[in-house]
Write a protein that holds these residues in place. Structure first.
Motif, mmCIF file in Angstrom:
data_model
loop_
_atom_site.group_PDB
_atom_site.id
_atom_site.type_symbol
_atom_site.label_atom_id
_atom_site.label_comp_id
_atom_site.label_asym_id
_atom_site.label_seq_id
_atom_site.Cartn_x
_atom_site.Cartn_y
_atom_site.Cartn_z
ATOM 1 N N HIS A 239 0.814 -1.219 0.000
ATOM 2 C CA HIS A 239 0.000 0.000 0.000
ATOM 3 C C HIS A 239 0.848 1.270 0.000
ATOM 4 C CE1 HIS A 239 -2.958 -2.995 1.468
ATOM 5 N NE2 HIS A 239 -3.825 -2.237 0.859
ATOM 6 N N LEU A 240 2.073 1.159 -0.479
ATOM 7 C CA LEU A 240 2.886 2.360 -0.601
ATOM 8 C C LEU A 240 2.281 3.261 -1.671
ATOM 9 C CD1 LEU A 240 6.546 0.977 -0.444
ATOM 10 C CD2 LEU A 240 5.257 2.120 1.362
ATOM 11 N N ARG A 241 2.261 4.550 -1.422
ATOM 12 C CA ARG A 241 1.719 5.484 -2.404
ATOM 13 C C ARG A 241 2.627 6.693 -2.534
ATOM 14 N NH1 ARG A 241 -1.004 9.688 0.366
ATOM 15 N NH2 ARG A 241 -1.412 9.237 2.573
ATOM 16 N N ARG A 242 2.584 7.298 -3.687
ATOM 17 C CA ARG A 242 3.377 8.503 -3.916
ATOM 18 C C ARG A 242 2.622 9.690 -3.338
ATOM 19 N NH1 ARG A 242 7.499 10.363 -7.084
ATOM 20 N NH2 ARG A 242 7.355 12.528 -7.804
ATOM 21 N N ARG A 243 3.168 10.272 -2.317
ATOM 22 C CA ARG A 243 2.515 11.384 -1.645
ATOM 23 C C ARG A 243 2.971 12.695 -2.272
ATOM 24 N NH1 ARG A 243 2.935 7.165 1.810
ATOM 25 N NH2 ARG A 243 1.288 6.887 3.377
ATOM 26 N N THR A 244 2.021 13.491 -2.664
ATOM 27 C CA THR A 244 2.345 14.742 -3.358
ATOM 28 C C THR A 244 2.226 15.951 -2.448
ATOM 29 O OG1 THR A 244 0.040 14.905 -4.120
ATOM 30 C CG2 THR A 244 1.619 13.804 -5.584
ATOM 31 N N ALA B 59 7.203 5.028 15.514
ATOM 32 C CA ALA B 59 7.977 5.811 14.552
ATOM 33 C C ALA B 59 8.518 4.893 13.465
ATOM 34 C CB ALA B 59 9.115 6.542 15.252
ATOM 35 N N LEU B 60 9.020 3.736 13.862
ATOM 36 C CA LEU B 60 9.558 2.790 12.892
ATOM 37 C C LEU B 60 8.465 2.269 11.965
ATOM 38 C CD1 LEU B 60 12.020 1.265 11.882
ATOM 39 C CD2 LEU B 60 11.587 -0.478 13.629
ATOM 40 N N GLU B 61 7.269 2.035 12.505
ATOM 41 C CA GLU B 61 6.162 1.584 11.661
ATOM 42 C C GLU B 61 5.840 2.632 10.598
ATOM 43 O OE1 GLU B 61 3.761 -1.320 14.816
ATOM 44 O OE2 GLU B 61 3.143 0.755 14.543
ATOM 45 N N GLY B 62 5.855 3.903 10.992
ATOM 46 C CA GLY B 62 5.633 4.956 10.018
ATOM 47 C C GLY B 62 6.720 4.982 8.965
ATOM 48 N N MET B 63 7.963 4.757 9.362
ATOM 49 C CA MET B 63 9.078 4.761 8.417
ATOM 50 C C MET B 63 8.964 3.628 7.401
ATOM 51 S SD MET B 63 11.921 5.705 11.307
ATOM 52 C CE MET B 63 13.403 5.406 10.345
ATOM 53 N N VAL B 64 8.417 2.481 7.838
ATOM 54 C CA VAL B 64 8.197 1.365 6.909
ATOM 55 C C VAL B 64 7.246 1.784 5.794
ATOM 56 C CG1 VAL B 64 7.190 -0.945 6.708
ATOM 57 C CG2 VAL B 64 8.711 -0.419 8.603
ATOM 58 N N TYR B 65 6.311 2.662 6.114
ATOM 59 C CA TYR B 65 5.378 3.189 5.113
ATOM 60 C C TYR B 65 5.978 4.345 4.304
ATOM 61 C CZ TYR B 65 1.051 0.612 5.931
ATOM 62 O OH TYR B 65 0.074 -0.364 5.967
ATOM 63 N N GLY B 66 7.244 4.639 4.531
ATOM 64 C CA GLY B 66 7.878 5.723 3.800
ATOM 65 C C GLY B 66 7.474 7.093 4.296
ATOM 66 N N LEU B 67 7.151 7.194 5.586
ATOM 67 C CA LEU B 67 6.695 8.457 6.160
ATOM 68 C C LEU B 67 7.816 9.107 6.967
ATOM 69 C CD1 LEU B 67 3.210 7.292 7.516
ATOM 70 C CD2 LEU B 67 3.716 8.345 5.306
ATOM 71 N N PRO B 68 8.120 10.379 6.723
ATOM 72 C CA PRO B 68 9.055 11.085 7.603
ATOM 73 C C PRO B 68 8.474 11.165 9.009
ATOM 74 C CG PRO B 68 8.608 12.338 5.589
ATOM 75 C CD PRO B 68 7.610 11.228 5.647
ATOM 76 N N TYR C 238 -1.825 4.405 9.111
ATOM 77 C CA TYR C 238 -0.559 4.701 8.430
ATOM 78 C C TYR C 238 -0.781 4.968 6.937
ATOM 79 C CZ TYR C 238 2.021 3.315 12.626
ATOM 80 O OH TYR C 238 2.526 3.239 13.907
ATOM 81 N N ARG C 239 -1.750 4.282 6.349
ATOM 82 C CA ARG C 239 -2.021 4.505 4.920
ATOM 83 C C ARG C 239 -2.526 5.915 4.665
ATOM 84 N NH1 ARG C 239 -5.582 -0.915 4.499
ATOM 85 N NH2 ARG C 239 -3.906 -2.419 4.920
ATOM 86 N N ARG C 240 -3.304 6.446 5.605
ATOM 87 C CA ARG C 240 -3.834 7.811 5.439
ATOM 88 C C ARG C 240 -2.795 8.881 5.779
ATOM 89 N NH1 ARG C 240 -8.541 5.523 7.946
ATOM 90 N NH2 ARG C 240 -7.935 6.361 9.990
ATOM 91 N N ALA C 241 -1.832 8.518 6.620
ATOM 92 C CA ALA C 241 -0.904 9.518 7.158
ATOM 93 C C ALA C 241 0.119 9.970 6.132
ATOM 94 C CB ALA C 241 -0.194 8.954 8.384
ATOM 95 N N ASP C 242 0.599 11.188 6.323
ATOM 96 C CA ASP C 242 1.722 11.725 5.554
ATOM 97 C C ASP C 242 2.946 11.937 6.441
ATOM 98 O OD1 ASP C 242 0.197 12.039 3.080
ATOM 99 O OD2 ASP C 242 -0.843 13.656 4.139
ATOM 100 N N VAL C 243 2.707 12.074 7.741
ATOM 101 C CA VAL C 243 3.774 12.288 8.716
ATOM 102 C C VAL C 243 3.381 11.558 10.005
ATOM 103 C CG1 VAL C 243 5.002 13.984 10.147
ATOM 104 C CG2 VAL C 243 4.394 14.556 7.782
ATOM 105 N N VAL C 244 4.370 10.980 10.686
ATOM 106 C CA VAL C 244 4.143 10.354 11.985
ATOM 107 C C VAL C 244 4.995 11.082 13.017
ATOM 108 C CG1 VAL C 244 4.495 8.259 13.372
ATOM 109 C CG2 VAL C 244 3.537 8.090 11.069
ATOM 110 N N VAL C 245 4.402 11.363 14.183
ATOM 111 C CA VAL C 245 5.151 12.051 15.235
ATOM 112 C C VAL C 245 5.081 11.264 16.540
ATOM 113 C CG1 VAL C 245 4.697 14.305 14.195
ATOM 114 C CG2 VAL C 245 3.206 13.476 16.020
#
Length: 371
Positions: free
Chosen positions: A176-181, A273-282, A250-257
């Motif tokens: 479910h990786l997506r290109r976030r614009t 934080a690591l789970e968010g990083m797996v989704y490619g989220l800063p 996580y799929r809806r998120a663009d950033v995790v804090v």
């Protein structure tokens, strides 16, 4: 036989890690029995190949009553497990809290492995009480970060093993990786505690009306209502109770804090934080603790004290106005997360358990040869 001990079975980080450990041990053919709370469901429920025994603990709001129940629970563990644990067994104690399992293993002459996840235990005297039993009972200690190993040095055989993302989590994230614009949605997953930065997250949402904020807390709806009381929450913030499946968030998120207060609760690792990083989220994390070890500044995100609302808001707006930098940090986050694989994690855990088993076998052979 491996006897594992964990105090409260819920949907927080430490039981999630223990589930990985127990699944790996059971898959390798080790007989495993888990002593934990059966008053509700959590990550430790229904693990294939793992037997369950109730430690008679449950979470209650009253701190004095909770402490009494904890003590009763650990005495119960010792009494009920007295005839079940043998000197040839391995006792695996997850976190500082289930000290009764460690005492039981020590009294029975078993090998006792502590898996330490935390350092911020209050009050100080209670923490020293728990550490006393580690010093007395532990054969060896596993730390989740270099920071924790340095913060709580113990004169025991020690291992530093970073936590890992379960393989099934990584596979679902990859699908479910997506290109976030653009940056629109901010996510925090945490316990419903002030020291976890819940109030700071509300303040951040209030200061950034142009973003949408989601907060997932490890609590029931009634506890959420009690915590926030009659406070007015920002219209751009939604609070969710404990979730068994956090992937949709996580799929809806663009950033995790993670906004834990570093002077009240030092994050020794930072699984969300690591789970968010797996989704490619800063990610944005506190500037201290083990969680800072896993997030390279300017590569996968930033280190910011959660009480600095202005700086937090500035970084969110920076990512929103600079898509190239946002995508660069997202790519860095996913690359960094690739270091924390479940296979590597389990390989090291199994090596520790197997090394102990081999040692026990040698002792048995030596004893038989001397007879």
């Amino acid at each position: 036989m491996i006897h594992a001990f964990h105090l409260l079975n819920d949907f927080s980080g430490s039981p999630k890690v223990l589930r990985q450990v127990l699944q790996g041990l059971a898959a390798e053919g080790h007989p495993v029995e888990l002593h934990t709370s059966l008053s509700g469901r959590g990550f430790l429920s229904d693990i294939p190949g793992v037997g369950l025994r109730d430690n008679r603990y449950r979470f209650i709001q009253s701190v004095p009553r909770r402490l009494l129940l904890l003590l009763f629970s650990q005495v119960y563990v010792i009494v009920s497990g007295w005839k079940r644990v043998r000197a040839t067994d391995t006792v695996y104690v997850n976190t500082l809290l289930p000290f009764g399992g460690a005492i039981l293993g020590w009294l029975c002459g078993a090998r006792v492995i502590y898996h330490l996840h935390e350092t911020s235990v209050n009050p100080w005297m209670f923490k020293q009480f728990l550490l006393f039993w580690v010093r007395v009972c532990a054969t060896e200690v596993i730390y989740v970060s270099d920071f924790l190993a340095e913060e709580e040095p113990l004169n025991k055989s020690r291992h530093v093993i970073w936590n890992a993302i379960p393989e099934d989590f990584s596979l679902r994230a990859a699908a479910h990786l997506r290109r976030r614009t653009t940056v629109e949605n901010v996510l925090m997953v945490a316990s419903l505690k002030r020291y976890k930065g819940v109030d700071e997250y509300v303040a951040l949402a209030d200061a950034c009306p142009e973003f949408h904020f989601e907060l997932v807390v490890n609590a029931a709806p009634a506890d959420i209502a009690a915590y926030f009381g009659h406070r007015r929450l920002p219209g751009n913030l939604i609070v969710f109770p404990a979730q068994q499946d956090v992937h949709p968030f996580y799929r809806r998120a663009d950033v995790v804090v993670n906004l834990s207060r570093p002077d009240e609760w030092v994050e020794t690792f930072g699984l969300t934080a690591l789970e968010g990083m797996v989704y490619g989220l800063p990610v944005i994390v506190p500037p201290a603790g083990g969680i800072a070890e896993i997030v390279p500044v300017g590569y996968a995100g930033y280190h910011i004290d959660g009480r600095n609302t202005e700086r937090l808001a500035g970084r969110l707006r920076e990512w929103r106005s600079n898509p190239d930098r946002y995508r660069k940090h997202g790519a860095g986050a996913r690359e960094q997360a690739g270091q924390f694989t479940e296979s590597r994690f389990l390989e090291r855990i199994l090596a520790i358990v197997q090394a102990g088993k081999t040692s026990e076998q040698r002792k048995t052979v030596q004893m038989l040869e001397s007879m």
